[in-house]
Design a protein around this motif. Structure first.
Motif, mmCIF file in Angstrom:
data_model
loop_
_atom_site.group_PDB
_atom_site.id
_atom_site.type_symbol
_atom_site.label_atom_id
_atom_site.label_comp_id
_atom_site.label_asym_id
_atom_site.label_seq_id
_atom_site.Cartn_x
_atom_site.Cartn_y
_atom_site.Cartn_z
ATOM 1 N N UNK A 1 36.354 50.012 3.194
ATOM 2 C CA UNK A 1 37.253 48.974 2.718
ATOM 3 C C UNK A 1 37.157 48.836 1.209
ATOM 4 N N UNK A 2 38.239 48.334 0.622
ATOM 5 C CA UNK A 2 38.254 47.970 -0.788
ATOM 6 C C UNK A 2 38.062 46.461 -0.859
ATOM 7 N N UNK A 3 37.302 45.989 -1.847
ATOM 8 C CA UNK A 3 37.048 44.559 -1.991
ATOM 9 C C UNK A 3 36.736 44.277 -3.462
ATOM 10 N N UNK A 4 36.517 43.007 -3.800
ATOM 11 C CA UNK A 4 36.253 42.600 -5.194
ATOM 12 C C UNK A 4 37.273 43.251 -6.129
ATOM 13 N N UNK A 5 38.546 43.191 -5.736
ATOM 14 C CA UNK A 5 39.613 43.807 -6.513
ATOM 15 C C UNK A 5 39.917 42.913 -7.706
ATOM 16 N N UNK A 6 39.661 43.444 -8.897
ATOM 17 C CA UNK A 6 39.832 42.671 -10.129
ATOM 18 C C UNK A 6 41.233 42.809 -10.711
ATOM 19 N N UNK B 1 36.017 47.488 -5.936
ATOM 20 C CA UNK B 1 34.900 48.175 -5.290
ATOM 21 C C UNK B 1 35.379 48.746 -3.965
ATOM 22 N N UNK B 2 34.713 49.824 -3.551
ATOM 23 C CA UNK B 2 34.981 50.419 -2.252
ATOM 24 C C UNK B 2 33.658 50.558 -1.513
ATOM 25 N N UNK B 3 33.708 50.263 -0.219
ATOM 26 C CA UNK B 3 32.548 50.445 0.653
ATOM 27 C C UNK B 3 32.922 51.544 1.644
ATOM 28 N N UNK B 4 32.092 52.573 1.714
ATOM 29 C CA UNK B 4 32.280 53.662 2.678
ATOM 30 C C UNK B 4 30.975 53.771 3.449
ATOM 31 N N UNK B 5 31.018 53.373 4.718
ATOM 32 C CA UNK B 5 29.773 53.296 5.470
ATOM 33 C C UNK B 5 28.866 52.273 4.807
ATOM 34 N N UNK C 1 46.871 46.872 -3.265
ATOM 35 C CA UNK C 1 46.188 45.645 -2.867
ATOM 36 C C UNK C 1 46.073 44.761 -4.099
ATOM 37 N N UNK C 2 46.484 43.518 -3.955
ATOM 38 C CA UNK C 2 46.516 42.583 -5.077
ATOM 39 C C UNK C 2 45.116 42.162 -5.493
ATOM 40 N N UNK C 3 44.994 41.840 -6.771
ATOM 41 C CA UNK C 3 43.727 41.311 -7.294
ATOM 42 C C UNK C 3 43.310 40.107 -6.459
ATOM 43 N N UNK C 4 42.030 40.039 -6.153
ATOM 44 C CA UNK C 4 41.504 38.937 -5.366
ATOM 45 C C UNK C 4 41.548 39.180 -3.865
ATOM 46 N N UNK C 5 42.344 40.159 -3.422
ATOM 47 C CA UNK C 5 42.428 40.482 -1.998
ATOM 48 C C UNK C 5 41.302 41.439 -1.613
ATOM 49 N N UNK C 6 41.192 41.649 -0.330
ATOM 50 C CA UNK C 6 40.286 42.670 0.202
ATOM 51 C C UNK C 6 41.056 43.448 1.255
#
Length: 113
Positions: free
Chosen positions: A86-91, A61-65, A36-41
């Motif tokens: 989900x993965x998010x805030x990918x730097x 970052x990863x969110x699990x539940x 997953x590219x930087x800036x994507x979620x």
């Protein structure tokens, strides 16, 4: 025995459309590589199998539940079957090796966006 080069996997990921490429599918276990590219979620994507993510490269970052964690190379994340994540805030571009346990239900793959 199955042997796969990590560099070949990354090349295959570059050649395919989408964020995931299958590494192997051996009955009770399926393995994929994802990027997953930087800036994507990465969208929330519950599956019918337990999942284990190993972070090969990148940060985010990863969110699990309801839990949120920062991830970096060398981290592992366990996701219980059916749990939203989900993965998010990918730097930095995030590369993960994903192990699906008990992949006896191939229809679970269709749940991924």
């Amino acid at each position: 025995m199955t042997h796969v080069s990590a560099l070949d996997l990354l090349d295959r990921l570059n050649d395919e459309n989408g964020n995931y490429a299958e590494v192997l599918d051996e009955g009770s276990m399926r393995v994929e590589i994802g990027r997953h590219a930087a800036g994507d979620a990465a969208p929330k994507n519950p599956h019918t199998e337990d999942e284990l993510y190993y972070v090969v490269a990148g940060t985010g970052k990863v969110r699990v539940g309801d839990d949120v964690h920062t991830v970096e190379p060398g981290d592992t994340v366990f996701v219980e079957r059916g749990l939203e994540h989900d993965f998010f805030a990918i730097e930095e571009d995030l590369v993960t090796l994903v192990v699906f346990a008990d992949s006896s239900n191939p229809s679970s793959y269709s749940l991924r966006d």
